[in-house]
Design a protein around this motif. Structure first.
Motif, short mmCIF file in Angstrom:
data_model
loop_
_atom_site.label_atom_id
_atom_site.label_comp_id
_atom_site.label_asym_id
_atom_site.label_seq_id
_atom_site.Cartn_x
_atom_site.Cartn_y
_atom_site.Cartn_z
N GLY A 96 -10.73 -1.19 -2.65
CA GLY A 96 -10.04 0.68 -2.38
C GLY A 96 -10.00 1.43 -1.40
O GLY A 96 -9.80 2.15 -1.47
N GLY A 98 -8.96 0.07 1.36
CA GLY A 98 -7.63 0.08 2.18
C GLY A 98 -7.44 -1.53 2.96
O GLY A 98 -6.94 -1.55 3.88
N LYS A 99 -8.34 -2.62 2.49
CA LYS A 99 -8.08 -3.99 3.50
C LYS A 99 -7.11 -4.02 2.88
O LYS A 99 -5.97 -4.78 3.94
CB LYS A 99 -9.39 -4.48 1.86
CG LYS A 99 -10.07 -4.32 2.73
CD LYS A 99 -11.55 -5.23 2.13
CE LYS A 99 -11.04 -5.18 0.57
NZ LYS A 99 -11.38 -4.27 -0.09
N SER A 100 -6.32 -4.53 2.01
CA SER A 100 -4.96 -4.95 1.73
C SER A 100 -3.42 -3.64 2.23
O SER A 100 -2.61 -4.76 3.13
CB SER A 100 -4.16 -4.81 -0.16
OG SER A 100 -5.28 -5.76 -0.75
N THR A 101 -3.54 -2.67 2.50
CA THR A 101 -3.51 -2.00 2.64
C THR A 101 -2.96 -1.95 4.99
O THR A 101 -2.04 -1.96 5.46
CB THR A 101 -3.33 -0.68 2.99
OG1 THR A 101 -3.21 -0.20 1.44
CG2 THR A 101 -2.54 0.87 3.27
N ARG A 130 4.15 -1.62 -2.29
CA ARG A 130 3.49 -1.12 -1.20
C ARG A 130 4.12 -0.90 0.25
O ARG A 130 3.80 0.45 0.89
CB ARG A 130 1.79 -2.41 -1.15
CG ARG A 130 0.90 -1.59 -0.38
CD ARG A 130 0.42 -2.58 0.46
NE ARG A 130 -1.18 -3.23 -1.31
CZ ARG A 130 -2.04 -2.49 -1.29
NH1 ARG A 130 -2.57 -1.39 -1.63
NH2 ARG A 130 -2.76 -2.92 -2.77
N MET A 262 -6.59 7.13 6.83
CA MET A 262 -5.75 7.01 5.25
C MET A 262 -4.91 7.91 5.22
O MET A 262 -5.16 9.12 4.50
CB MET A 262 -6.37 6.88 3.85
CG MET A 262 -5.75 6.36 2.48
SD MET A 262 -5.17 4.68 3.23
CE MET A 262 -5.27 3.35 2.76
N THR A 263 -3.53 7.69 5.52
CA THR A 263 -2.57 8.85 4.79
C THR A 263 -1.34 8.65 3.85
O THR A 263 -1.52 7.73 3.38
CB THR A 263 -1.88 9.21 6.09
OG1 THR A 263 -0.59 8.61 6.39
CG2 THR A 263 -1.66 9.63 7.68
N GLY A 264 -0.54 8.97 3.24
CA GLY A 264 0.14 8.51 2.45
C GLY A 264 1.75 7.48 2.94
O GLY A 264 1.36 7.26 2.05
N GLY A 266 -0.16 5.09 4.61
CA GLY A 266 -0.62 3.65 5.31
C GLY A 266 -2.04 4.37 6.29
O GLY A 266 -2.46 5.60 6.47
P1 TYD Z 1 -6.05 -0.78 -1.22
O1 TYD Z 1 -5.37 -0.73 0.49
O2 TYD Z 1 -5.26 -1.62 -2.01
O3 TYD Z 1 -7.70 -0.89 -1.23
P2 TYD Z 1 -8.01 -1.90 -1.08
O4 TYD Z 1 -7.09 -3.72 -0.82
O5 TYD Z 1 -9.13 -2.14 -0.12
O6 TYD Z 1 -8.77 -2.74 -2.65
O7 TYD Z 1 -5.93 0.62 -1.62
C1 TYD Z 1 -6.92 1.52 -0.94
C2 TYD Z 1 -6.57 3.53 -1.15
O8 TYD Z 1 -5.47 3.79 -0.41
C3 TYD Z 1 -5.32 3.23 -2.82
O9 TYD Z 1 -6.26 3.59 -3.77
C4 TYD Z 1 -3.90 3.92 -2.27
C5 TYD Z 1 -4.33 4.53 -1.18
N1 TYD Z 1 -2.82 4.70 -0.60
C6 TYD Z 1 -2.67 6.19 0.69
O10 TYD Z 1 -3.30 6.53 0.44
N2 TYD Z 1 -1.62 5.52 0.89
C7 TYD Z 1 -1.20 4.35 0.95
O11 TYD Z 1 -0.11 4.82 1.44
C8 TYD Z 1 -1.30 3.54 0.16
C9 TYD Z 1 -1.06 1.94 0.25
C10 TYD Z 1 -2.55 3.02 -0.23
#
Ligand code: TYD
Ligand code: MG
Length: 456
Positions: A96, A98-101, A130, A262-264, A266
């Motif tokens: 959670g 933000g690695k995937s993001t 996403r 971390m914004t809305g 990305g």
């Molecule tokens: P994520 O990248 O899925 O984390 P990981 O891959 O490390 O497990 O998501 C991180 C968090 O960020 C998730 O709770 C939702 C939030 N988020 C935002 O606040 N803004 C965004 O634009 C995105 C895509 C996610």
């Protein structure tokens, strides 16, 4: 019928043993052994192509060592000046964070590069959602929802991308091993296969790895040994700031850190962290002070808040966020013993702005100032800041790279910085316009902080 072969693996370092052990003989950790099926065992060759021949070092053509410049400057800097062809980079972090993001963002941002984003966690639909959230799309970004590594390689050979993202190493598996995805032997084998693929095809690979609570990459430490670079995501999920720290880099320095918000839509690079980590209040508040800290190669200012109040119970509470509680206890003991402040009967709470964890001892002076300010209920002026380590006898010790800290404070319009007397020899300090106050002991500091108030 063939009997299934089982073995025990250390979750921490990947050590293999035919029987269960309480303590790992390789890394000395306790209770880390797990049972796994190791059927169809293959030789785990870590490294490059099997057919390579020795060559004279003088004959090696350096041209082959190519760097791909990414569209993201912060990433280029973290990787030591661009992504090295054929390298494998591990991005670690808690779930959670933000690695995937981050990795999808990197894949989408490249306008001139063909990228392949492989997810074993999300469907193509979810990835598209996403991407929409990030407000980005790319002609050159391919998405693959697949968990079998052999299939991933087939697709990768067909597409021939400029780089690949594997999200995450814990979800993919190879059919060479019978154990389940995420197990030590799978992770080890998959990482080795990815490494071979990267070196043979000269394609850089980003591998995402989840981190366990104790801070190590879930699965074996061998993962960290195999890869060329490790970038670790840090920060508190409840705050918006994230630190991406370079922990290992075969092609650059490990001093680098990147700060993201971390914004809305990305993750956004924070180019001037000091401006977001200190809040300018309308009026000065007691218990708050600013430290000039250094993390990796960057210097920035950070706000520290303390609250000292009379203990409600017999045993006073001490709690700290972003700072080591043991160090806080030590500083309180120094204040009590060396400067005569009666803090043994007080609750002390300490908070570092932005959810950032600080290990730089230079923030001691600001921590002490915050505590003193809260105890006396006298605010520290908002344009003062601090950089110094506090020793056990109450002396203020010099800290490294003092000029960088003073320079950052001056740049942000601070009027006064408190540093150790022993930093006085630094010749670069003469050129600054900011007023530098040299302190040698805690009593010096408290006099300079409070005499001003009594004389006003
Ligand atoms: P994520 O990248 O899925 O984390 P990981 O891959 O490390 O497990 O998501 C991180 C968090 O960020 C998730 O709770 C939702 C939030 N988020 C935002 O606040 N803004 C965004 O634009 C995105 C895509 C996610
Ligand atoms: Mg993820």
């Amino acid at each position: 019928m063939q009997k299934t072969k089982k073995a025990y693996f250390c979750r921490n370092c990947g050590y293999e043993s035919p029987k269960w052990l309480g303590k790992c003989p390789a890394c000395n950790e306790w209770n880390t052994f797990v049972e796994e099926i190791v059927g169809k065992a293959t030789e785990t060759v870590v490294g490059t192509s099997k057919q390579s021949k020795p060559v004279k070092i003088g004959d090696i053509n350096l041209q082959e060592y190519r760097r791909i410049m990414l569209a993201d400057n912060e990433m280029n800097r973290l990787l030591g000046g661009g992504l090295v062809a054929g390298s494998i980079t591990l991005i670690g972090g808690e779930p959670g964070i933000g690695k995937s993001t981050l990795s999808l963002q990197i894949a989408l941002q490249q306008k001139n590069l063909k990228t392949l984003y492989v997810s074993g966690e999300e469907s193509a639909n979810q990835i598209k959602l996403r991407a929409e959230r990030l407000g980005k799309t790319s002609e050159n970004c391919y998405v693959l929802a697949e968990t079998l590594l052999e299939n991933i390689f087939i697709q990768a050979k067909e597409i021939d991308p400029d780089f690949i993202v594997i999200d995450s190493i814990q979800t993919i598996y190879t059919d060479k091993m019978d154990s389940s995805p995420g197990s030590v032997s799978q992770i080890r084998e998959c990482a080795a296969m990815l490494m071979r693929y990267a070196k043979e095809s000269n394609t850089p690979v980003f591998v995402i790895g989840h981190i366990t609570k104790d801070g190590s990459i879930a699965g074996p430490k061998v993962l960290e040994h195999i890869v060329d670079a490790v970038l670790q995501f840090e920060g508190d999920n409840n705050y918006i700031y994230r630190l991406l720290r370079s922990m290992k880099n075969r092609f650059g320095s490990t001093d680098e850190i990147g700060i993201f918000e971390m914004t809305g839509t990305g993750l956004r690079e924070v180019s001037n962290p000091s401006e977001v980590l200190i809040t300018r209040h309308d009026e000065a508040l007691s218990g708050s002070s600013v430290a000039a800290m250094i993390d990796g190669a960057r210097s920035f200012l950070i706000e520290i808040q303390a609250l000292v109040s009379t203990a409600a119970y017999g045993t006073p509470q001490r709690s700290a966020t972003g700072f080591d509680v043991r160090r806080l206890n030590m500083l309180l003991a120094v204040l009590e013993k060396r400067a005569g402040f009666r803090l043994a009967v007080k609750d002390v709470f300490l908070n570092i702005a932005g959810g950032i964890k600080v290990v730089d001892p230079a923030i001691d002076l600001a921590v002490i100032s915050s505590i003193l300010s809260s105890t006396a209920d006298i605010p520290v002026p908002q344009d003062w800041c601090f950089a110094g380590e506090v020793g056990l006898s109450g002396e203020i010790r010099p800290v490294n790279r003092i000029a960088a800290r003073v320079s950052e404070a001056e740049k942000l319009g601070f009027q006064r910085i408190f540093i150790s007397k022993y930093n006085r020899q630094t010749p670069e300090l003469d050129k600054f316009k900011i007023k530098i106050e040299y302190v040698s002991k805690i009593s010096d500091l408290s006099r300079k902080l409070f005499d001003r108030n009594s004389s006003q």
